[in-house]
Design an enzyme around this catalytic site. Structure first.
Site, mmCIF file in Angstrom:
data_model
loop_
_atom_site.group_PDB
_atom_site.id
_atom_site.type_symbol
_atom_site.label_atom_id
_atom_site.label_comp_id
_atom_site.label_asym_id
_atom_site.label_seq_id
_atom_site.Cartn_x
_atom_site.Cartn_y
_atom_site.Cartn_z
ATOM 1 N N ASP A 91 15.850 -5.908 -10.735
ATOM 2 C CA ASP A 91 17.176 -6.518 -10.650
ATOM 3 C C ASP A 91 18.187 -5.407 -10.359
ATOM 4 O O ASP A 91 17.820 -4.237 -10.296
ATOM 5 C CB ASP A 91 17.507 -7.277 -11.932
ATOM 6 C CG ASP A 91 17.550 -6.363 -13.144
ATOM 7 O OD1 ASP A 91 17.384 -5.143 -12.993
ATOM 8 O OD2 ASP A 91 17.754 -6.869 -14.258
ATOM 9 N N SER A 92 19.442 -5.764 -10.183
ATOM 10 C CA SER A 92 20.423 -4.778 -9.730
ATOM 11 C C SER A 92 21.053 -4.015 -10.884
ATOM 12 O O SER A 92 21.764 -3.051 -10.683
ATOM 13 C CB SER A 92 21.528 -5.473 -8.956
ATOM 14 O OG SER A 92 22.304 -6.255 -9.842
ATOM 15 N N ASP A 145 25.701 -7.579 -8.086
ATOM 16 C CA ASP A 145 26.580 -8.743 -8.192
ATOM 17 C C ASP A 145 27.317 -8.725 -9.522
ATOM 18 O O ASP A 145 26.955 -7.987 -10.425
ATOM 19 C CB ASP A 145 25.752 -10.047 -8.084
ATOM 20 C CG ASP A 145 24.747 -10.179 -9.226
ATOM 21 O OD1 ASP A 145 24.233 -9.139 -9.697
ATOM 22 O OD2 ASP A 145 24.474 -11.316 -9.653
ATOM 23 N N GLN A 209 26.435 -16.595 -6.311
ATOM 24 C CA GLN A 209 27.163 -16.802 -7.563
ATOM 25 C C GLN A 209 28.092 -18.016 -7.374
ATOM 26 O O GLN A 209 27.789 -18.878 -6.582
ATOM 27 C CB GLN A 209 27.933 -15.528 -7.943
ATOM 28 C CG GLN A 209 27.010 -14.384 -8.400
ATOM 29 C CD GLN A 209 26.435 -14.587 -9.801
ATOM 30 O OE1 GLN A 209 26.837 -15.477 -10.545
ATOM 31 N NE2 GLN A 209 25.466 -13.748 -10.171
ATOM 32 N N GLY A 236 23.591 -15.973 -12.122
ATOM 33 C CA GLY A 236 24.679 -16.493 -12.953
ATOM 34 C C GLY A 236 24.345 -17.769 -13.686
ATOM 35 O O GLY A 236 25.246 -18.484 -14.140
ATOM 36 N N ASP A 286 11.749 -15.863 -12.999
ATOM 37 C CA ASP A 286 11.402 -14.870 -14.012
ATOM 38 C C ASP A 286 12.113 -15.254 -15.290
ATOM 39 O O ASP A 286 13.158 -15.894 -15.246
ATOM 40 C CB ASP A 286 11.889 -13.466 -13.616
ATOM 41 C CG ASP A 286 13.376 -13.302 -13.903
ATOM 42 O OD1 ASP A 286 14.184 -13.780 -13.094
ATOM 43 O OD2 ASP A 286 13.733 -12.727 -14.954
ATOM 44 N N CYS A 324 -6.988 -24.172 -22.954
ATOM 45 C CA CYS A 324 -6.673 -22.878 -22.343
ATOM 46 C C CYS A 324 -7.931 -22.011 -22.290
ATOM 47 O O CYS A 324 -8.683 -21.937 -23.256
ATOM 48 C CB CYS A 324 -5.576 -22.179 -23.147
ATOM 49 S SG CYS A 324 -5.147 -20.554 -22.510
ATOM 50 N N CYS A 326 -7.898 -18.744 -21.729
ATOM 51 C CA CYS A 326 -7.549 -17.329 -21.862
ATOM 52 C C CYS A 326 -8.439 -16.653 -22.904
ATOM 53 O O CYS A 326 -9.092 -17.302 -23.715
ATOM 54 C CB CYS A 326 -6.068 -17.149 -22.196
ATOM 55 S SG CYS A 326 -5.651 -17.220 -23.945
ATOM 56 N N CYS A 329 -7.628 -17.784 -26.577
ATOM 57 C CA CYS A 329 -8.070 -19.117 -26.992
ATOM 58 C C CYS A 329 -9.595 -19.238 -27.020
ATOM 59 O O CYS A 329 -10.138 -20.014 -27.790
ATOM 60 C CB CYS A 329 -7.469 -20.174 -26.068
ATOM 61 S SG CYS A 329 -5.686 -20.280 -26.260
ATOM 62 N N HIS A 355 -1.680 -14.961 -24.369
ATOM 63 C CA HIS A 355 -1.800 -16.426 -24.257
ATOM 64 C C HIS A 355 -0.584 -17.040 -23.540
ATOM 65 O O HIS A 355 -0.747 -17.839 -22.622
ATOM 66 C CB HIS A 355 -1.986 -17.110 -25.608
ATOM 67 C CG HIS A 355 -1.771 -18.584 -25.480
ATOM 68 N ND1 HIS A 355 -2.725 -19.427 -24.945
ATOM 69 C CD2 HIS A 355 -0.654 -19.337 -25.676
ATOM 70 C CE1 HIS A 355 -2.216 -20.646 -24.852
ATOM 71 N NE2 HIS A 355 -0.962 -20.627 -25.292
HETATM 72 ZN ZN LIG Z 1 -4.772 -19.280 -24.354
#
Ligand SMILES: [Zn+2]
Length: 375
Positions: A91-92, A145, A209, A236, A286, A324, A326, A329, A355
């Site tokens: 980011d800026s 910005d 913005q 913003g 993000d 899940c 992962c 899990c 997770h």
């Molecule tokens: Zn998981």
């Protein structure tokens, strides 16, 4: 060449595509984990690769203060410094200056502020923010910005938008003049692997913005597009406004951004929100939510949100999320995760973050799959 964006499938307003960066291909719509200080807190880079993270976000403001841009540049840029060969976006610094620093003062030239770490004085301008991001060497960097505060009256939103437009112009000008200075291109040129003319460069995105004023958002989008960037962010938002208003602003902005270029919604959101915004035609998002919530024992699952500190899980032998796949899990019980959290074990943060990130990345995988099936 900096980036290339290809749309492979659309469904309604949603698009599934590929963002081709100097550090690999990113499938979109994408959720970008936040690695504020060149680290996704608690998760080693190798694990991020195994989870399928193709791009992560780092914060210029934080890295500028610590360890400092020159230090990262001397190490060959952020990719080499943090040993992350895949794509990075920075980011800026504007948002953190506005949200974290003390005694900030904005004028036409830039923003003076005091570090939240040690109170030292600094001054960011569009030019110095670009220089910092070139030194860090992310694949995608953001124009400097002003993040308009909320609430802001109409005149304040307009003035702030106009300032951001002038700063966008200055950001682009500085970037075009200095983009060959990115550390990884330098080392390739010195090694004879590319030429100055052919070396890949970073890509600079513009930021829309305009506060919560829908017509200003439209104007900001149109005038930012006139300046011309390879991608556009909607900034913003997530500044304390009601969620329905966030949605209205995004809906009012997206139609005025080029259909063939990536659209990035900054700082959003919950698992439900990232799906909703992908449906509205957003390609990149993000948010600190999955990682920050994980460190507070708040876990996102297919059955909704779970607070793992809840005593009800003390004797629960089942997995955190039965659907899940992962590594957390498939191996550990809710009872064990609750014990780790209650005992303040470092492993609690690590496992919870793995997770939550899996849940977000799987959500986006499902979104891309649905778009390709036309659903
Ligand atoms: Zn998981």
């Amino acid at each position: 060449m900096s980036i290339e964006f290809c749309i492979d499938a659309t469904s309604g307003d949603a698009r599934a595509g590929r963002l081709i960066t100097p550090h690999g291909v990113v499938q979109t719509p994408v959720f970008m984990p936040v690695g504020t200080l060149a680290s996704v807190k608690g998760v080693p880079q190798q694990t991020l690769e195994e989870l399928g993270v193709e791009i992560l976000l780092s914060n210029t403001y934080h890295l500028y203060l610590r360890p400092g841009v020159e230090q990262v540049r001397a190490m060959g840029g952020l990719h080499r410094f943090m040993s992350w060969p895949r794509a990075i976006l920075t980011d800026s610094g504007g948002y953190q200056v506005f949200s974290l620093s003390e005694l900030r003062k904005v004028n036409e030239e830039g923003v003076s502020f005091r570090s939240h770490l040690d109170g030292s004085s600094h001054f960011f301008t569009p030019e110095s923010a670009m220089a910092a991001q070139i030194g860090l060497g992310a694949d995608i960097m953001m124009a400097f910005d002003e993040c308009t505060e909320h609430p802001a009256d109409r005149q304040r939103a307009r003035d702030s938008m106009e300032l951001t437009l002038r700063w966008a112009d200055r950001s682009k000008k500085y970037f075009e003049e200095h983009k060959r200075e990115v550390p990884w291109a330098q080392s390739l040129i010195e090694a004879g692997q590319t030429t100055v003319e052919e070396a890949a460069t970073q890509a600079l995105f513009g930021i829309v913005q305009g506060g919560m004023e829908l017509d200003l958002r439209r104007e900001s989008a149109e005038r930012t597009v006139e300046i011309g960037f390879p991608g556009y962010a909607i900034g913003g938002l997530s500044v304390g406004e009601p969620r329905t208003l966030t949605q209205d602003v995004v809906a009012a902005t997206v139609p005025h951004l080029p259909a063939d270029q990536p659209r990035y919604l900054m700082g959003v959101g919950t698992p439900e929100e990232i799906v909703r915004y992908a449906r509205m035609g957003i390609d990149m998002m993000d948010c600190v939510l999955p990682t920050r919530a994980a460190r507070h024992g708040l876990l996102f699952t297919s059955e909704g949100k779970i607070s793992i500190k809840n005593a009800a899980y003390a004797a629960d032998d089942g997995p955190l999320d039965p659907v899940c796949h992962c590594q957390v899990c498939s191996r550990y019980s809710r009872a064990y995760l609750r014990h780790l959290y209650a005992s303040h074990e470092v492993l609690a943060m690590v496992l919870n973050t793995i997770h939550n990130l899996t849940h977000y990345l799987d959500t986006m995988r499902a979104v891309r799959h649905s778009i390709k099936l036309g659903e």
